[in-house]
Design a protein around this motif. Structure first.
Motif, short mmCIF file in Angstrom:
data_model
loop_
_atom_site.label_atom_id
_atom_site.label_comp_id
_atom_site.label_asym_id
_atom_site.label_seq_id
_atom_site.Cartn_x
_atom_site.Cartn_y
_atom_site.Cartn_z
N LEU A 448 49.29 61.42 38.27
CA LEU A 448 49.08 60.13 37.61
C LEU A 448 47.93 59.36 38.26
O LEU A 448 47.82 59.28 39.49
N GLU A 449 47.08 58.79 37.43
CA GLU A 449 45.97 57.99 37.94
C GLU A 449 46.47 56.60 38.32
O GLU A 449 47.31 56.02 37.62
N PRO A 450 45.97 56.03 39.42
CA PRO A 450 46.40 54.68 39.82
C PRO A 450 45.92 53.64 38.82
O PRO A 450 45.10 53.92 37.93
N LEU A 451 46.43 52.42 38.95
CA LEU A 451 46.03 51.34 38.05
C LEU A 451 44.53 51.11 38.15
O LEU A 451 43.95 51.11 39.24
N ASN A 452 43.91 50.89 36.99
CA ASN A 452 42.50 50.51 36.99
C ASN A 452 42.36 48.99 37.02
O ASN A 452 43.33 48.26 36.98
N ARG A 453 41.13 48.52 37.09
CA ARG A 453 40.90 47.07 37.23
C ARG A 453 41.40 46.29 36.03
O ARG A 453 41.90 45.18 36.16
N ARG A 454 41.26 46.86 34.84
CA ARG A 454 41.74 46.17 33.64
C ARG A 454 43.25 45.99 33.69
O ARG A 454 43.76 44.90 33.38
N GLU A 455 43.96 47.01 34.08
CA GLU A 455 45.42 46.91 34.14
C GLU A 455 45.88 45.94 35.23
O GLU A 455 46.84 45.19 35.05
N ILE A 456 45.19 45.95 36.37
CA ILE A 456 45.52 44.99 37.42
C ILE A 456 45.27 43.57 36.95
O ILE A 456 46.07 42.65 37.23
N PHE A 457 44.19 43.37 36.20
CA PHE A 457 43.86 42.04 35.69
C PHE A 457 44.93 41.53 34.73
O PHE A 457 45.15 40.33 34.64
N ILE A 458 45.59 42.42 34.01
CA ILE A 458 46.67 42.01 33.10
C ILE A 458 47.92 41.65 33.89
O ILE A 458 48.58 40.64 33.64
N PHE A 459 48.26 42.49 34.86
CA PHE A 459 49.47 42.24 35.66
C PHE A 459 49.35 40.99 36.54
O PHE A 459 50.31 40.22 36.68
N ALA A 460 48.18 40.79 37.13
CA ALA A 460 48.02 39.80 38.19
C ALA A 460 48.37 38.37 37.76
O ALA A 460 49.16 37.70 38.43
N PRO A 461 47.79 37.84 36.66
CA PRO A 461 48.11 36.44 36.32
C PRO A 461 49.57 36.23 35.96
O PRO A 461 50.14 35.17 36.27
N ILE A 462 50.19 37.21 35.31
CA ILE A 462 51.61 37.08 34.99
C ILE A 462 52.44 37.05 36.26
O ILE A 462 53.36 36.23 36.41
N THR A 463 52.09 37.91 37.21
CA THR A 463 52.81 37.95 38.48
C THR A 463 52.69 36.64 39.23
O THR A 463 53.68 36.11 39.77
N VAL A 464 51.50 36.08 39.25
CA VAL A 464 51.28 34.80 39.93
C VAL A 464 52.15 33.70 39.31
O VAL A 464 52.80 32.92 40.02
N LEU A 465 52.19 33.64 37.99
CA LEU A 465 52.98 32.61 37.31
C LEU A 465 54.47 32.79 37.53
O LEU A 465 55.21 31.82 37.75
N VAL A 466 54.92 34.04 37.49
CA VAL A 466 56.36 34.30 37.69
C VAL A 466 56.80 33.87 39.09
O VAL A 466 57.88 33.30 39.27
N LEU A 467 55.96 34.12 40.08
CA LEU A 467 56.31 33.75 41.45
C LEU A 467 56.08 32.25 41.71
O LEU A 467 56.91 31.59 42.35
N TRP A 468 54.96 31.73 41.23
CA TRP A 468 54.63 30.32 41.48
C TRP A 468 55.68 29.39 40.87
O TRP A 468 56.22 28.52 41.56
#
Length: 511
Positions: A448-468
Motif C-alpha cells: 500500500l502506498e502511504p498518504l499523499n499530500r492531497r489526502e493529508i490536506f483533506i484529513f488535516a483540517p477535519i482533524t484539527v476541528l474535531v480536536l479543537w
C-alpha cells in the motif's frame, strides 16, 4: 430581523451556480475539459467557503433574530416571497456545507475519471441547494431547496456509484420523496390557515393543538426519512455503499442533518404542543435505532456499510437530544450534528483512501495497514475515537450533553441512550483493530502506498476541528445559545437568561 443592503446570503447561495456556467463553457478534448473542470470547481467551492467565513465573522451571536435577511418580491401579494436569513441554528450548517464541499471535490480528484465535468456540475448544484435549504426563510422556498437536493445526489449515486448504483439511487430518491409529499400537504394546510409561508411569522403563529397534531406528523414523515430514523432508515446503507466516496462524505456530513434541522426550525417552534405529545414516541424510535443499528453494524463485513449503520445510531442521539426539550439536550443535538458531519465525512474518506488502492471494502482483506500507512492509521484513529465519544473530541461533547438532557427528561431514556456509547465503542474499535492493527501478511496490504499530500490536506483540517472544538466547544455554543433559548421560550419549556457568554455550555459542562 436585520436586513442587509448587499445580499451576501443570496450571493453565497448561488455562487456555485456561477461555477456551473463556467464549466459549461469549457472547451477542448476530454483531458483538458476534465482538468479544467476540477480546477474551476475547486476554486469556486473554495471561494464559497471563504465567503461563508465572512458571513460567520460578521454574525452577531447575541442578536435574537435572523441576520443578513434578503427579501425578494415573488408572489408577495399571496404571502409567499423569496426570503433568506440566518440565525444560530442555521449558521453552523451553512459553514459545514461550505467547508465539506471543496474537501469532497479533492476526494474525487483522481477516483472520478469519466464525465468529470458533469460530476462537478452536480456537486456545485448540490452545494447551492444545501446552503439554500439552511438559509431559506419561506416555507415554499425551503421546500424547493429541500427537495431539489435529491436530484444531484440521485445523479451522483446513479452514474458514478458502484455495481448496484441504479437500485440504490432510486431507493434513496423514492424514500425521501415519499416522506416529503406529506410535508407538502402540511405546508398547504399551514398556508390556508395562516395566510403566509413566511417562516418567522409561522413560528409566531399559534396553531390550534388539534391541527398541530396532524401538521407535526406531516413534517415528521419527511424529516424522519431524511435523518434517517428507524424503521425508515433502510435506504441509507444502500446509498452509502454504492455512492462514490465524495457522495458519501456529503450525504453523511450534510444531508442527514437536514432532518434534525427541520425538527429544530419547524417542529419545535411551530408545533410545540404536538412536540411534547410525540416526544415519548420519538424516544422509543431513537432508542431502537441506537441499539438495533449498532448491533447490525457489529455484523458487517463491508467497512462502508458499518459506518453507514453507525450514522443511523448517531442520529438517534440527535433526536433524543432534540425532543428532550431542554437546553442541554438541544445544544447537545446541535453539537452532535456538527461533530458527526465532520467525523463521518472523514471516516467515509478513510474508507475511500484504501478502496482506491485495493478496490475492496471487505474488512478481512486488510490487516496491518499501519505498517504501510502510518499517517493514515493516525488520522483514522482520531476519527474513530471521535466517533466513539472519547473526551477531548467533539463526539464526547455532543453525546455527553444529549445524555444530560435526556436524564433531565427521563432517566430510563438516558440509560438506554448510554448503551449506544458502549456499542459504538465496540464496533468502531473492532473495525479499527481488524483493518489497521496486526501484522501485514497480504502482499497487497504490504505494498500500500502511504498518504499523499492531497489526502493529508483533506484529513488535516477535519482533524484539527474535531480536536479543537472537542477541547474548546464554547466557540460553537456561543453561536447557538440565543437561538436555542428562543426555541425553548416558544415551547414554554424553560425561561433561560442568556447573555453574550456561552451559558448553555457553561451550565452543561461546568466551565
Amino acid at each position: 430581523m436585520e436586513t442587509t443592503t448587499w445580499p451576501v446570503l443570496t450571493v453565497l447561495t448561488f455562487l456555485p451556480l456561477i461555477g456551473v456556467v463556467f464549466l459549461l463553457l469549457i472547451r477542448g478534448d476530454e483531458d483538458v475539459v476534465s482538468r479544467n473542470a476540477r480546477n474551476v470547481t475547486l476554486w469556486v467551492s473554495g471561494f464559497t467557503f471563504l465567503l461563508s467565513l465572512v458571513l460567520l465573522i460578521n454574525f452577531d451571536p447575541t442578536y435574537d433574530g435572523y441576520q443578513f435577511v434578503d427579501r425578494g418580491q415573488w408572489l408577495a401579494d399571496d404571502g409567499i416571497g423569496f426570503m433568506m436569513g440566518v440565525d444560530g441554528i442555521s449558521m453552523p450548517f451553512i459553514i459545514l456545507s461550505a467547508f465539506l464541499t471543496p474537501l469532497a471535490i479533492l476526494a474525487s480528484w483522481q477516483s472520478v475519471k469519466h464525465r468529470v465535468r458533469e460530476y462537478m456540475i452536480a456537486f456545485l448544484a448540490l452545494e447551492t441547494l444545501m446552503i439554500g435549504t439552511f438559509a431559506a426563510l419561506d416555507l415554499v422556498v425551503f421546500y424547493l431547496f429541500f427537495e431539489a437536493v435529491l436530484i444531484p445526489m440521485f445523479i451522483i449515486i446513479g452514474i458514478w456509484g458502484g455495481a448496484r448504483r441504479v437500485y440504490s439511487a432510486f431507493k434513496f430518491f423514492l424514500y425521501t420523496l415519499a416522506g416529503s409529499v406529506l410535508m407538502l400537504v402540511a405546508i398547504l394546510v399551514m398556508y390556508n390557515i395562516a395566510g403566509t409561508t413566511n417562516i418567522p411569522d409561522l413560528a409566531a403563529y399559534a396553531f390550534d393543538p388539534d391541527i398541530q397534531f396532524w401538521l407535526f406528523l406531516g413534517f415528521f414523515a419527511s424529516f424522519a426519512v431524511k435523518m434517517p430514523m428507524w424503521p425508515v432508515h433502510t435506504w441509507l446503507p444502500d446509498a452509502h455503499v454504492e455512492a462514490p466516496t465524495a457522495g458519501s462524505m456529503i450525504l453523511a456530513g450534510v444531508l442527514l442533518k437536514m432532518g434534525g434541522y427541520g425538527f429544530l426550525r419547524f417542529s419545535l417552534p411551530m408545533f410545540p404542543d404536538a412536540s411534547v405529545t410525540f416526544a415519548p414516541m420519538i424516544f422509543v424510535l431513537s432508542i431502537i435505532a441506537i441499539i438495533y443499528t449498532s448491533l447490525v453494524a457489529l455484523a458487517q463485513q463491508d467497512m462502508k456499510k458499518l459506518i453507514a449503520y453507525s450514522s443511523v445510531a448517531h442520529m438517534g442521539f440527535v433526536t433524543v437530544g432534540i425532543f428532550s426539550l431542554n437546553a442541554q439536550g438541544i445544544a447537545g443535538a446541535m453539537f452532535q450534528m456538527i461533530s458527526h458531519g465532520l467525523i463521518s465525512a472523514a471516516l467515509f474518506f478513510a474508507v475511500g483512501v484504501v478502496y482506491d488502492r485495493l478496490h475492496t471494502r471487505d474488512i478481512d482483506a486488510y490487516g496491518g495497514v499501519a505498517d504501510a500507512m502510518p499517517r493514515y492509521a493516525v488520522f483514522f484513529m482520531i476519527m474513530m475515537l471521535g466517533s466513539v465519544g472519547l473526551p477531548g473530541t467533539t463526539g464526547f461533547v455532543g453525546e455527553f450533553l444529549v445524555m444530560v438532557g435526556a436524564w433531565q427528561a427521563n432517566i430510563m431514556v438516558a440509560i438506554f441512550t448510554a448503551t449506544g456509547v458502549i456499542l459504538g465503542a465496540t464496533y468502531m474499535l473492532w473495525l479499527y483493530r481488524r483493518v489497521v492493527f496486526g501484522r501485514a501478511e497480504k502482499d497487497e496490504v504490504i505494498a500500500l502506498e502511504p498518504l499523499n499530500r492531497r489526502e493529508i490536506f483533506i484529513f488535516a483540517p477535519i482533524t484539527v476541528l474535531v480536536l479543537w472544538y472537542g477541547i474548546f466547544p464554547a466557540g460553537i455554543f456561543e453561536i447557538m445559545d440565543v437561538s436555542i433559548t428562543s426555541i425553548l421560550e416558544q415551547i414554554n419549556v424553560a425561561d433561560i437568561n442568556v447573555s453574550g457568554d456561552s451559558q448553555i455550555a457553561t451550565a452543561a459542562l461546568g466551565e
